[in-house]
Design a protein around this motif. Structure first.
Motif, PDB file in Angstrom:
ATOM      1  N   LYS A   4       0.858  -1.177   0.000  1.00  0.00           N
ATOM      2  CA  LYS A   4       0.000   0.000   0.000  1.00  0.00           C
ATOM      3  C   LYS A   4       0.899   1.233   0.000  1.00  0.00           C
ATOM      4  O   LYS A   4       1.817   1.343   0.814  1.00  0.00           O
ATOM      5  CB  LYS A   4      -0.921   0.033   1.223  1.00  0.00           C
ATOM      6  N   ASN A  57      -7.724  -3.537   7.357  1.00  0.00           N
ATOM      7  CA  ASN A  57      -8.005  -3.737   5.930  1.00  0.00           C
ATOM      8  C   ASN A  57      -9.473  -3.488   5.621  1.00  0.00           C
ATOM      9  O   ASN A  57      -9.816  -2.934   4.562  1.00  0.00           O
ATOM     10  CB  ASN A  57      -7.610  -5.150   5.501  1.00  0.00           C
ATOM     11  N   TYR A  79      -9.896   0.223   5.558  1.00  0.00           N
ATOM     12  CA  TYR A  79      -9.165   0.763   4.403  1.00  0.00           C
ATOM     13  C   TYR A  79      -9.987   0.575   3.131  1.00  0.00           C
ATOM     14  O   TYR A  79     -10.058   1.478   2.280  1.00  0.00           O
ATOM     15  CB  TYR A  79      -7.821   0.034   4.276  1.00  0.00           C
ATOM     16  N   ASP A  80     -10.625  -0.593   3.011  1.00  0.00           N
ATOM     17  CA  ASP A  80     -11.416  -0.900   1.816  1.00  0.00           C
ATOM     18  C   ASP A  80     -12.831  -0.323   1.884  1.00  0.00           C
ATOM     19  O   ASP A  80     -13.518  -0.258   0.855  1.00  0.00           O
ATOM     20  CB  ASP A  80     -11.510  -2.419   1.627  1.00  0.00           C
ATOM     21  N   ASN A  81     -13.290   0.071   3.077  1.00  0.00           N
ATOM     22  CA  ASN A  81     -14.662   0.567   3.259  1.00  0.00           C
ATOM     23  C   ASN A  81     -14.644   1.878   4.043  1.00  0.00           C
ATOM     24  O   ASN A  81     -15.194   1.980   5.144  1.00  0.00           O
ATOM     25  CB  ASN A  81     -15.504  -0.475   3.996  1.00  0.00           C
ATOM     26  N   ARG A  82     -14.014   2.896   3.468  1.00  0.00           N
ATOM     27  CA  ARG A  82     -13.826   4.144   4.210  1.00  0.00           C
ATOM     28  C   ARG A  82     -15.137   4.872   4.468  1.00  0.00           C
ATOM     29  O   ARG A  82     -15.231   5.692   5.374  1.00  0.00           O
ATOM     30  CB  ARG A  82     -12.838   5.053   3.460  1.00  0.00           C
TER      31      ARG A  82
END
Length: 371
Positions: free
Chosen positions: A221, A326, A329-332
């Protein structure tokens, strides 16, 4: 009603900040005249105390075992002029003066059980003395979490007949929006996904565990930063870990910051990897800003605080923490969705309610009917 709070110093720390905040709120109660008694004349919070207009007395002790007869006599006389002595940290000389003064004593167990370090002979002696003092001379005990109560009952061998009350820690309402605090020496990309914490860097805070999780989480990242706000005996050790892991470009150490809210505000997710924490006021401070908070299942009181809000954010391991990071990070968008709920939940831990709870304890101790 005259109340005297005792803390050892005005150094940066959760207990000190809590006591100062409580005393400030008590100043608004016309039935209480509040003062602070500080063991040694030093600390980051001395300026804060002065600005708050709090009356402060100093024991001017050379050490925690300063039994100078002149100091004991002065402290005994001082305590005799108050109705209640509210002790927040055990000190043998202060305890001895309190016994001599015959003042009513409230003792708050904040959780100084020595977790995270090897117990010395001095620790064992202090435990013996504090146990004797609490069992025989304290009129009322308050605990800041069920976790703390359970540990203290065994640690101090508390008598079941000793009056006791559970009073969760609290903070004042935060004025929004938070004023930013920029330090030209600290480089942070605001566009990054920022994981962070604020803490005293000591053994049971387990900041190394957060660094380990961040190393795994940030792999491949390009837009992640770990923001570590605070200072302490583990600072250099943590910096060495970061260097060994070659994370210097992604991990930011801010050092001690008075305006911790400004640094919480820069974080997307706040992680408090503490072990056996008595309460964890930093979690409430972060939640008041709407921040998402993640803790570990063995966190003690801080886990107790987060459990009613979001059980999914109580993790069991480093790998579990990586999974939660994670997820966010993927579902802000979830972070934004959680903000209002976090703020609403944190508002339960209000300093006004906290002050009223302690006032009720003082009245009970004095068998008083003040309103």
């Amino acid at each position: 009603m005259r109340v005297l709070h005792f803390i050892w110093s005005a150094n940066f720390g959760g207990i000190e900040k809590l006591v100062i905040t409580l005393a400030q709120q008590q100043q608004l109660n016309e039935n209480i005249k509040v003062s602070l008694l500080i063991g040694i004349r030093k600390g980051n919070f001395l300026e804060m105390i002065e600005q708050a207009g709090l009356h402060c007395e100093f024991a001017d002790m050379k050490s925690g075992l300063d039994f100078s007869s002149s100091k004991i006599n002065r402290l005994t006389k001082l305590m005799s002029s108050y109705d209640v002595l509210h002790i927040h940290t055990f000190n043998p000389a202060i305890a001895y003066a309190a016994i001599k003064s015959k003042i009513k004593i409230v003792f708050t167990v904040h959780g100084n059980f020595g977790f995270g370090r090897k117990r010395t002979i001095k620790d064992k002696v202090l435990q013996f003395l504090s146990r004797y003092f609490i069992r025989n001379h304290v009129n009322h005990i308050t605990y800041n979490s069920e976790f703390c109560r359970n540990i203290a009952m065994e640690f101090y061998k508390v008598k079941k007949s000793t009056p006791a009350t559970l009073i969760y820690n609290a903070i004042p309402n935060i004025e929004l929006p938070i004023q930013d605090e920029n330090d030209p020496a600290i480089k942070i990309k605001s566009s990054d996904f920022i994981v962070g914490t604020a803490s005293r860097f000591a053994g049971n805070k387990r900041i190394d565990r957060l660094i380990e999780a961040f190393e795994i989480f940030s792999k491949n990242k390009q837009d992640t930063t770990l923001l570590l706000t605070g200072d302490g005996v583990k600072m250099q050790e943590l910096k060495n870990i970061v260097k060994i892991k070659k994370l210097e470009n992604q991990v930011v150490f801010t050092g001690f910051k008075k305006n911790v809210f400004a640094w919480f505000n820069k974080m997307n997710v706040c992680v408090f990897p503490f072990e056996n924490e008595a309460f964890g006021i930093v979690a409430i401070e972060a939640l008041m800003l709407g921040k998402t908070v993640i803790v570990f299942s063995d966190g003690g009181g801080i886990t107790e605080v987060i459990k009613p809000l979001n059980r999914l954010n109580i993790v069991e391991s480093t790998a579990h923490l990586v999974d939660r990071l994670n997820f966010y990070y993927d579902n802000r968008n979830v972070l934004a969705d959680e903000q209002n709920n976090n703020r609403q939940y944190a508002s339960r831990f209000n300093i006004s309610s906290n002050e009223k709870a302690y006032f009720d304890v003082y009245k009970e101790v004095l068998n008083n009917t003040l309103e």
